[in-house]
Design a protein around this motif. Sequence first.
Motif, PDB file in Angstrom:
ATOM      1  N   TYR A   1       0.819  -1.210   0.000  1.00 42.59           N
ATOM      2  CA  TYR A   1       0.000   0.000   0.000  1.00 42.59           C
ATOM      3  C   TYR A   1       0.856   1.264   0.000  1.00 42.59           C
ATOM      4  O   TYR A   1       1.844   1.377   0.729  1.00 42.59           O
ATOM      5  N   ASN A   2       0.442   2.198  -0.879  1.00 41.73           N
ATOM      6  CA  ASN A   2       1.050   3.538  -0.949  1.00 41.73           C
ATOM      7  C   ASN A   2       2.572   3.480  -1.074  1.00 41.73           C
ATOM      8  O   ASN A   2       3.295   4.229  -0.415  1.00 41.73           O
ATOM      9  N   VAL A   3       3.062   2.594  -1.946  1.00 48.05           N
ATOM     10  CA  VAL A   3       4.508   2.485  -2.126  1.00 48.05           C
ATOM     11  C   VAL A   3       5.074   3.641  -2.943  1.00 48.05           C
ATOM     12  O   VAL A   3       6.241   3.998  -2.793  1.00 48.05           O
ATOM     13  N   ALA A   4       4.259   4.223  -3.815  1.00 47.00           N
ATOM     14  CA  ALA A   4       4.683   5.391  -4.587  1.00 47.00           C
ATOM     15  C   ALA A   4       3.930   6.612  -4.079  1.00 47.00           C
ATOM     16  O   ALA A   4       2.699   6.592  -3.980  1.00 47.00           O
ATOM     17  N   PRO A   5       4.628   7.685  -3.714  1.00 44.28           N
ATOM     18  CA  PRO A   5       3.957   8.884  -3.206  1.00 44.28           C
ATOM     19  C   PRO A   5       3.194   9.598  -4.311  1.00 44.28           C
ATOM     20  O   PRO A   5       3.314   9.270  -5.495  1.00 44.28           O
ATOM     21  N   SER A   6       2.434  10.578  -3.953  1.00 39.72           N
ATOM     22  CA  SER A   6       1.586  11.285  -4.921  1.00 39.72           C
ATOM     23  C   SER A   6       2.400  12.013  -5.991  1.00 39.72           C
ATOM     24  O   SER A   6       1.902  12.266  -7.084  1.00 39.72           O
ATOM     25  N   ASN A   7       3.655  12.327  -5.703  1.00 38.19           N
ATOM     26  CA  ASN A   7       4.486  13.052  -6.678  1.00 38.19           C
ATOM     27  C   ASN A   7       5.419  12.123  -7.455  1.00 38.19           C
ATOM     28  O   ASN A   7       6.480  12.549  -7.926  1.00 38.19           O
ATOM     29  N   TRP A   8       5.038  10.849  -7.584  1.00 41.64           N
ATOM     30  CA  TRP A   8       5.865   9.901  -8.338  1.00 41.64           C
ATOM     31  C   TRP A   8       6.035  10.368  -9.778  1.00 41.64           C
ATOM     32  O   TRP A   8       5.205  11.110 -10.314  1.00 41.64           O
ATOM     33  N   ARG A   9       7.125   9.903 -10.405  1.00 37.70           N
ATOM     34  CA  ARG A   9       7.417  10.252 -11.793  1.00 37.70           C
ATOM     35  C   ARG A   9       7.756   8.990 -12.581  1.00 37.70           C
ATOM     36  O   ARG A   9       8.264   8.025 -12.035  1.00 37.70           O
ATOM     37  N   PHE A  10       7.487   9.023 -13.887  1.00 41.35           N
ATOM     38  CA  PHE A  10       7.843   7.896 -14.749  1.00 41.35           C
ATOM     39  C   PHE A  10       9.350   7.678 -14.725  1.00 41.35           C
ATOM     40  O   PHE A  10      10.127   8.626 -14.749  1.00 41.35           O
ATOM     41  N   GLY A  11       9.740   6.415 -14.655  1.00 41.19           N
ATOM     42  CA  GLY A  11      11.148   6.065 -14.591  1.00 41.19           C
ATOM     43  C   GLY A  11      11.626   5.763 -13.184  1.00 41.19           C
ATOM     44  O   GLY A  11      12.726   5.223 -13.008  1.00 41.19           O
ATOM     45  N   GLN A  12      10.822   6.085 -12.180  1.00 41.40           N
ATOM     46  CA  GLN A  12      11.216   5.820 -10.801  1.00 41.40           C
ATOM     47  C   GLN A  12      10.883   4.382 -10.403  1.00 41.40           C
ATOM     48  O   GLN A  12       9.966   3.775 -10.938  1.00 41.40           O
ATOM     49  N   THR A  13      11.644   3.859  -9.446  1.00 40.38           N
ATOM     50  CA  THR A  13      11.429   2.516  -8.926  1.00 40.38           C
ATOM     51  C   THR A  13      11.102   2.589  -7.441  1.00 40.38           C
ATOM     52  O   THR A  13      11.772   3.314  -6.692  1.00 40.38           O
ATOM     53  N   PHE A  14      10.090   1.851  -7.035  1.00 43.16           N
ATOM     54  CA  PHE A  14       9.653   1.847  -5.632  1.00 43.16           C
ATOM     55  C   PHE A  14       9.650   0.410  -5.124  1.00 43.16           C
ATOM     56  O   PHE A  14       9.450  -0.538  -5.874  1.00 43.16           O
ATOM     57  N   GLU A  15       9.852   0.265  -3.830  1.00 40.54           N
ATOM     58  CA  GLU A  15       9.934  -1.063  -3.232  1.00 40.54           C
ATOM     59  C   GLU A  15       8.756  -1.320  -2.315  1.00 40.54           C
ATOM     60  O   GLU A  15       8.410  -0.490  -1.481  1.00 40.54           O
TER      61      GLU A  15
END
Length: 255
Positions: A237-251
């Motif tokens: 849940y909510n692994v990427a914050p609201s300001n995520w961008r294309f190309g970023q990696t989240f765990e």
Amino acid sequence: MGAIQATVIYLILLHACRSRAAAQDGIWKSATATYTKETDGSIINEGACGYGNLHKSSYGKYSAGLSSMLFNRGSSCGGCFEVRCVDHILWCLQGSPSVILTATDFCSPNYGLPADYGGWCNIPRAHFEMSEAAFAEIADQQRADVDIVPVQYRRVKCERKGGIRFTVKGSSLFYQVLISNVGLDGEVVAVKVKGSKTGWIPMGRNWGQNWQCNINLAGQPLSFEVTARTGTTVASYNVAPSNWRFGQTFEGKQF
């Protein structure tokens, strides 16, 4: 037959198929293996599973290309296989040591060559295309006559460090995520994504372990639900914050 009955029967059959597949994972099966020469001793190309640089994605020299029979149109991407050289006293290392490989690429068939001489990945052969470094852990590749060796393989659980990784790709109306570093059986059979303003949205396999949906999720924290081949599901849940961008990696979480 009603829709509910049909759904129940489908789920029972699906569970039975997955149970049979899991029961067969520990059985050794016959195949062959070759290796690809790389300057650093490992396979670093992007491959048909879409993982990109395989060192950065943690698979490194223990990556492997699979023949059509094993690749299964990309659904085997991320799966782990234990492989050992067998039945050759000169080529196989003593004690028949094994390596654990991750499926990261497709070994294309070559129907211009016979299956027993060059067309190693032709249907219906089971074949692994390994890195030179991994191959050297099971066989003596220094011998001039060694280009292909007989091996046995079996499916095993994937031991991963950290959580499942989600690499966000695409555009405003074409959302795509690459799933990597998956534990358990390593294979992903279903993915859902959820924004803060949406419910769970099923994603379709684009290719390899790239999954997609046509929706704009910009400005929303993202959650993911991943289902493995055995039917086990984990939600992050909510692994990427609201300001995520294309190309970023989240765990996220791990199985």
